[in-house]
Design a protein around this motif. Sequence first.
Motif, PDB file in Angstrom:
ATOM      1  N   SER A  38      -9.963   3.318   1.676  1.00 44.29           N
ATOM      2  CA  SER A  38      -9.634   1.491   0.940  1.00 44.29           C
ATOM      3  C   SER A  38      -9.892   1.420  -0.667  1.00 44.29           C
ATOM      4  CB  SER A  38     -11.507   1.453   0.956  1.00 44.29           C
ATOM      5  OG  SER A  38     -11.974   0.312   1.052  1.00 44.29           O
TER       6      SER A  38
ATOM      7  N   CYS B 195     -13.420   2.259  -2.968  1.00 46.83           N
ATOM      8  CA  CYS B 195     -13.165   1.582  -2.387  1.00 46.83           C
ATOM      9  C   CYS B 195     -13.867  -0.261  -2.458  1.00 46.83           C
ATOM     10  CB  CYS B 195     -14.464   1.720  -0.908  1.00 46.83           C
ATOM     11  SG  CYS B 195     -15.794   2.084  -1.631  1.00 46.83           S
ATOM     12  N   ILE B 196     -14.154  -1.171  -1.559  1.00 44.18           N
ATOM     13  CA  ILE B 196     -14.204  -2.627  -1.721  1.00 44.18           C
ATOM     14  C   ILE B 196     -15.596  -2.433  -2.336  1.00 44.18           C
ATOM     15  CG2 ILE B 196     -13.463  -4.991  -1.553  1.00 44.18           C
ATOM     16  CD1 ILE B 196     -11.841  -3.374  -2.192  1.00 44.18           C
TER      17      ILE B 196
ATOM     18  N   MET C 199       0.921  -1.094   0.003  1.00 42.12           N
ATOM     19  CA  MET C 199      -0.309   0.282  -0.397  1.00 42.12           C
ATOM     20  C   MET C 199       0.825   1.589   0.012  1.00 42.12           C
ATOM     21  SD  MET C 199      -2.995  -0.800  -0.264  1.00 42.12           S
ATOM     22  CE  MET C 199      -3.959   0.728   0.774  1.00 42.12           C
TER      23      MET C 199
ATOM     24  N   GLY D 202      -8.091  -1.855  -2.344  1.00 40.00           N
ATOM     25  CA  GLY D 202      -6.150  -2.475  -1.615  1.00 40.00           C
ATOM     26  C   GLY D 202      -5.551  -1.697  -3.011  1.00 40.00           C
ATOM     27  N   GLU D 203      -3.899  -2.569  -3.077  1.00 36.75           N
ATOM     28  CA  GLU D 203      -3.224  -1.873  -4.004  1.00 36.75           C
ATOM     29  C   GLU D 203      -3.246  -1.404  -4.973  1.00 36.75           C
ATOM     30  OE1 GLU D 203       0.462  -4.059  -6.206  1.00 36.75           O
ATOM     31  OE2 GLU D 203      -1.032  -5.892  -4.954  1.00 36.75           O
ATOM     32  N   GLU D 204      -4.366  -1.843  -6.364  1.00 33.82           N
ATOM     33  CA  GLU D 204      -5.087  -1.123  -7.159  1.00 33.82           C
ATOM     34  C   GLU D 204      -5.519   0.759  -6.953  1.00 33.82           C
ATOM     35  OE1 GLU D 204      -8.298  -1.569 -11.095  1.00 33.82           O
ATOM     36  OE2 GLU D 204      -7.926  -2.711  -9.854  1.00 33.82           O
TER      37      GLU D 204
ATOM     38  N   ASN E 256     -14.958  -1.931   6.138  1.00 34.14           N
ATOM     39  CA  ASN E 256     -14.910  -3.612   6.396  1.00 34.14           C
ATOM     40  C   ASN E 256     -16.150  -4.369   6.883  1.00 34.14           C
ATOM     41  OD1 ASN E 256     -12.344  -2.358   5.870  1.00 34.14           O
ATOM     42  ND2 ASN E 256     -11.312  -3.411   6.736  1.00 34.14           N
TER      43      ASN E 256
END
Length: 623
Positions: A288, A517-518, A168, A290-292, A347
């Motif tokens: 939020s 975000c996810i 991250m 992730g890596e992308e 989350n």
Amino acid sequence: MGVSGVGKTTIGTLLSERLSIPYFDGDAFHPKENIEKMTSGHPLNDNDRLGWLKSLNTLAKEQQEIKGCIIGCSALKEKYRDLLKTNIENDVKWIFLTGSYELIVNRLESRKGHYMPPSLLQSQLDSLEIPVDAITINIEKPPEEIVEMLTAEILKKSDFGLIGLGVMGKSLSRNLVAKGFDISVYNRHVPGTEENIARDFKNEFEELKEILAFDDLKSFIDSLQKPRKIMLMVNAGKAVDAVIDDLLPFLSENDIIIDGGNSHYKDTARREAFLAEKTVFFIGAGISGGEEGALTGPSIMPGGEEKAYKMIKPFLETIAAKDKKGKPCCTYIGSSGSGHFTKMIHNGIEYAEMQLLTEIYQIFKSTGKNPDEIAKMLLQRENVMDSYLLEITIEILKKKENGEWLINKILDKAENKGTGNWTTIAAAELGIPNTMIASSLFARYISSFKEERLKLNPLFSHESNSLQLNSGEILKAYQLARIINHAQGFKLLNEASKAYNWQLNLSEIARIWTNGCIIRSTLMEELVNVLEKNENLFYDKNILESVKELKPALSETVPECIKNSIPIPCLSEAINYLNAITLSESPANLIQAQRDYFGAHTYQRTDDESGEFHHTHWKKANL
């Protein structure tokens, strides 16, 4: 900036020569009526200054298109400074000149031919709101020395620092550089395990050739402009406290530490209070994506002192994802640990969203469908229930390795990093029935008992009858369960906001969750407008109609799955919650009677409008 007489023109002119960019004296842009008013000994008011400040902002924007400039302007109030940097916020650096009253008065009295009389100095001092985001210079030093200090501070130092170059941290660093920021990065040096991490990272990407890379903490901190802005991307817990302890000896007043990890919100509140005593700001920023997302644009949830957020706002909002209207998916959440709390709830919702998809996967799998067929089933209603998690689930199910579905080769033990656990505990502490998040957490726990499950499996029958459900009904059940999951999540946010006096804007939180975000989804986009008018999703007319339309599907799916030995903890909790929260008279009166029987805990009566508590001697006397 600074009051009249601090030497803005002297320092600005010298700095202009050193940096080879033009200097403009803001006083020269005052309209005639302002000059006449000050000449007559009357101070300017906000209305007098408005047109003047706008003209200086126009000047700054014009010069920005060329090569930049230096403007000398009193800029006494924060709202003046906000107006001056309109639409150029990311490219503004403030220099605050200050000194003793006696020195400034002497300078004013010795100044010839200026319309600003010394008698107005006190009115300026009374209006002055000292900036926390400026390079502060005491004018008692010689002008040449001041310019030397400023040149070193501006030209040789980075705008922003980042500590921790894991996945991250590296992605966020690249994002910051791509958006035009000058940054310094630091990673600890551990002989044999972590050596030259920062230097190697810099050399790995061509676009990072101008960043400053360190494994010495003091050199890293010295490379940053004051007030320093330092983001921590280290593991939550003791590591954050350890880094803060290491940083403190080198920090100055109004420096800002930003914790971008998944820290517990109570730890964040504790750290903020501790650092406030050291005159250092602390921002807990949930991130939020992730890596992308960190690389291309995450959703960012910062909480802490609002004036500290304003100083880091240009950085965070620039690197954040953008919603459909082009606004950054980053907003000031609230005080204390509210940013990390909001990320924790994000989350938690994510946990339940993932579990619901696994339950739908399991239902279809139990009917003999292969991963490709299940993916096709999920695509049937993608247009009405589209989400990032649904999209990646479909891709996962389609993925093959050597001609075989990869999903079938992945061990069925789900791990977790603690945020689902924290969310469940927080819900219990606040007395909020967040049943779906809790069930999704416990489902992961059950999955981890693989060996026990293998031993118990042959001892029980798992023969399935054919499900009396079609795919459309199953997916409608999933759609309703998602609505209920979001209703529970936002209810927990709302109750926490009241309990901790955070004044959370639920609609704005939903908005920054629409991209990056996810848990981004079409449902989340719908909730932005819903939450503007209602804090409870079920009060919205359209949501209510959807719930009523979809409820039969969920009510039929759950018992069918149970009859066929298919575990569906989140789907079943969804319908149980909906039935319970919409029941006007619950059986809890019996629980309260039981409590009074064995513990004399008392109860309230429906036929007593006073609200007083009563106790009954339930047990018959022995004859």
